[in-house]
Design an enzyme around this catalytic site. Structure first.
Site, PDB file in Angstrom:
ATOM      1  N   LYS A 176      -7.734 -13.554  -9.616  1.00 58.73           N
ATOM      2  CA  LYS A 176      -8.871 -13.486  -8.702  1.00 58.73           C
ATOM      3  C   LYS A 176      -9.834 -12.371  -9.132  1.00 58.73           C
ATOM      4  O   LYS A 176      -9.398 -11.318  -9.602  1.00 58.73           O
ATOM      5  CB  LYS A 176      -8.295 -13.184  -7.302  1.00 58.73           C
ATOM      6  CG  LYS A 176      -9.276 -13.289  -6.178  1.00 58.73           C
ATOM      7  CD  LYS A 176      -8.563 -13.080  -4.836  1.00 58.73           C
ATOM      8  CE  LYS A 176      -9.569 -12.593  -3.812  1.00 58.73           C
ATOM      9  NZ  LYS A 176      -8.984 -11.946  -2.657  1.00 58.73           N
ATOM     10  N   LYS A 210       0.826  -1.209   0.000  1.00 58.63           N
ATOM     11  CA  LYS A 210       0.000   0.000   0.000  1.00 58.63           C
ATOM     12  C   LYS A 210       0.855   1.251   0.000  1.00 58.63           C
ATOM     13  O   LYS A 210       0.492   2.254  -0.617  1.00 58.63           O
ATOM     14  CB  LYS A 210      -0.954   0.015   1.199  1.00 58.63           C
ATOM     15  CG  LYS A 210      -2.095  -0.971   1.064  1.00 58.63           C
ATOM     16  CD  LYS A 210      -3.146  -0.746   2.130  1.00 58.63           C
ATOM     17  CE  LYS A 210      -4.261  -1.774   2.000  1.00 58.63           C
ATOM     18  NZ  LYS A 210      -5.226  -1.675   3.104  1.00 58.63           N
ATOM     19  N   LYS A 243     -12.556  -6.379  -6.491  1.00 60.99           N
ATOM     20  CA  LYS A 243     -13.479  -5.248  -6.490  1.00 60.99           C
ATOM     21  C   LYS A 243     -12.819  -4.004  -7.065  1.00 60.99           C
ATOM     22  O   LYS A 243     -13.481  -3.009  -7.321  1.00 60.99           O
ATOM     23  CB  LYS A 243     -14.076  -5.005  -5.098  1.00 60.99           C
ATOM     24  CG  LYS A 243     -13.119  -4.867  -3.959  1.00 60.99           C
ATOM     25  CD  LYS A 243     -13.902  -4.736  -2.629  1.00 60.99           C
ATOM     26  CE  LYS A 243     -12.979  -4.621  -1.440  1.00 60.99           C
ATOM     27  NZ  LYS A 243     -13.671  -4.490  -0.168  1.00 60.99           N
TER      28      LYS A 243
END
Ligand code: TRP
Length: 335
Positions: free
Chosen positions: A199, A117, A202
């Site tokens: 995968k 991140k 979102k």
């Protein structure tokens, strides 16, 4: 509250960021629903974790409520578990502060998710982002949780939670239960409709890659029509047919049948019909959930009431642990 088969405490939380996909539904939400019958469950909407990356305030508030409504619509029963918003229970921030003092900067810097991140949000490597695992440890330890269901991406965070708990217990005396990972019986892995080796996410930039729980029927049908398959026309689970395998998994998960039964249902059919059938199945399964979520969102007072009661019940348990912690570390509490 109903009698649970086991009196173990299970803790889980989800961030109110991004739109949930059918992969989240199969992989996480449905498990929350099942686990509430077996354990004493605390389920949080982790809005304090969410703000460690930039959020639009109005959107964060809306998503928090939408997520609560969605979980209830999916079968989370506020009478059977404690569903609440993390920031509504001050003990999380209070315990995180104390746990900060038994956590080392070096171990936070080494966390995989922090490094990822920090690289992705290089302009905003804030203290909260680095402290994220400590807040997560506070979440879990406040409720003396036995079990935490975690996917691979959260394993390391649970490990550090255990380390922090053990370290605190060693320094100040037995205070926290050391939680265990709860390995959920793997549902099928739902992958991207466009790149079936990855995968379903979102945050995929390709709008056709993921089916969102909020998608309407037309959108769902269009995405499945465009789903990547392959050039032979056989509908079977196979390592060299990741697209078809994924569609079979999706179909079976939503129909509640086995993959073998799904294969059988499409024997001799072409890919066109197959994709339509998968789309129909998903759309039909989501329709009642979407309708119920909408109904709940129209009744803000009802939702607010559920979340207020959830927060009160969570705070009651959390405060007991926090009082013990404050006593152990030597905070003055009067008299
Ligand atoms: N970090 C978790 C995630 O992004 C959410 C979370 C916050 C959580 N606190 C937790 C998960 C405590 C399990 C236990 O998925």
């Amino acid at each position: 509250m109903e009698e649970k088969r086991e009196e173990k405490v299970l803790y889980s939380a989800v961030q109110p960021s991004g739109n949930l996909t059918i992969g989240n539904y199969i992989g996480a939400i449905r498990n929350w629903v099942n686990m509430q019958h077996e354990f004493t469950c605390f389920y949080a909407i982790a809005d304090m974790h969410a703000i460690t990356v930039r959020q639009e305030p109005a959107l964060l508030r809306r998503r928090t409520l939408e997520l609560a409504a969605l979980y209830i619509a999916c079968g989370i029963d506020p009478e059977k578990c404690t569903l609440y918003v993390q920031s509504n229970v001050p003990a999380h921030a209070e315990l995180a502060w104390v746990l900060n003092t038994v956590t080392y900067v070096g171990e936070m810097e080494r966390m995989t998710q922090f490094k990822d991140k920090a690289a992705r949000h290089a302009e905003n490597v804030n203290m909260g982002l680095m402290d994220y695992p400590v807040l997560m440890a506070a979440d879990i330890l406040l409720y003396q949780a036995h079990l935490v269901p975690v996917g691979v991406d959260q394993r390391q965070h649970l490990e550090i939670t255990r380390d922090i708990a053990i370290r605190f217990n060693n320094r100040y005396g037995e205070t926290f239960r050391v939680p265990e990972a709860y390995i959920v019986k793997e549902g099928a892995k739902i992958t991207s409709l466009q790149d079936p080796l990855r995968k379903m996410s979102k945050s995929d930039e390709n709008p056709n890659a993921s089916v969102y729980l909020a998608d309407d029927k037309d959108t769902i049908m269009r995405k499945f029509k465009r789903a990547v398959t392959d050039s032979d026309n056989r509908i079977a689970v196979s390592e060299d047919k990741p697209g078809v395998t994924n569609l079979l998994n999706i179909y079976a998960s939503f129909k509640g049948c086995t993959v073998a039964e799904a294969e059988k249902a499409f024997e001799g059919k072409g890919y066109g019909d197959f994709k339509l059938a998968v789309g129909e199945t998903v759309a039909d399964a989501l329709a009642p959930v979407q309708a119920e979520q909408k109904r709940l969102l129209a009744d803000k007072g009802y939702l607010a009431d559920i979340l207020r009661r959830g927060a009160e019940s969570a705070a009651y348990t959390a405060r007991k642990t926090l009082a013990k912690v404050f006593r152990k570390v030597g905070f003055y509490r009067g008299e």
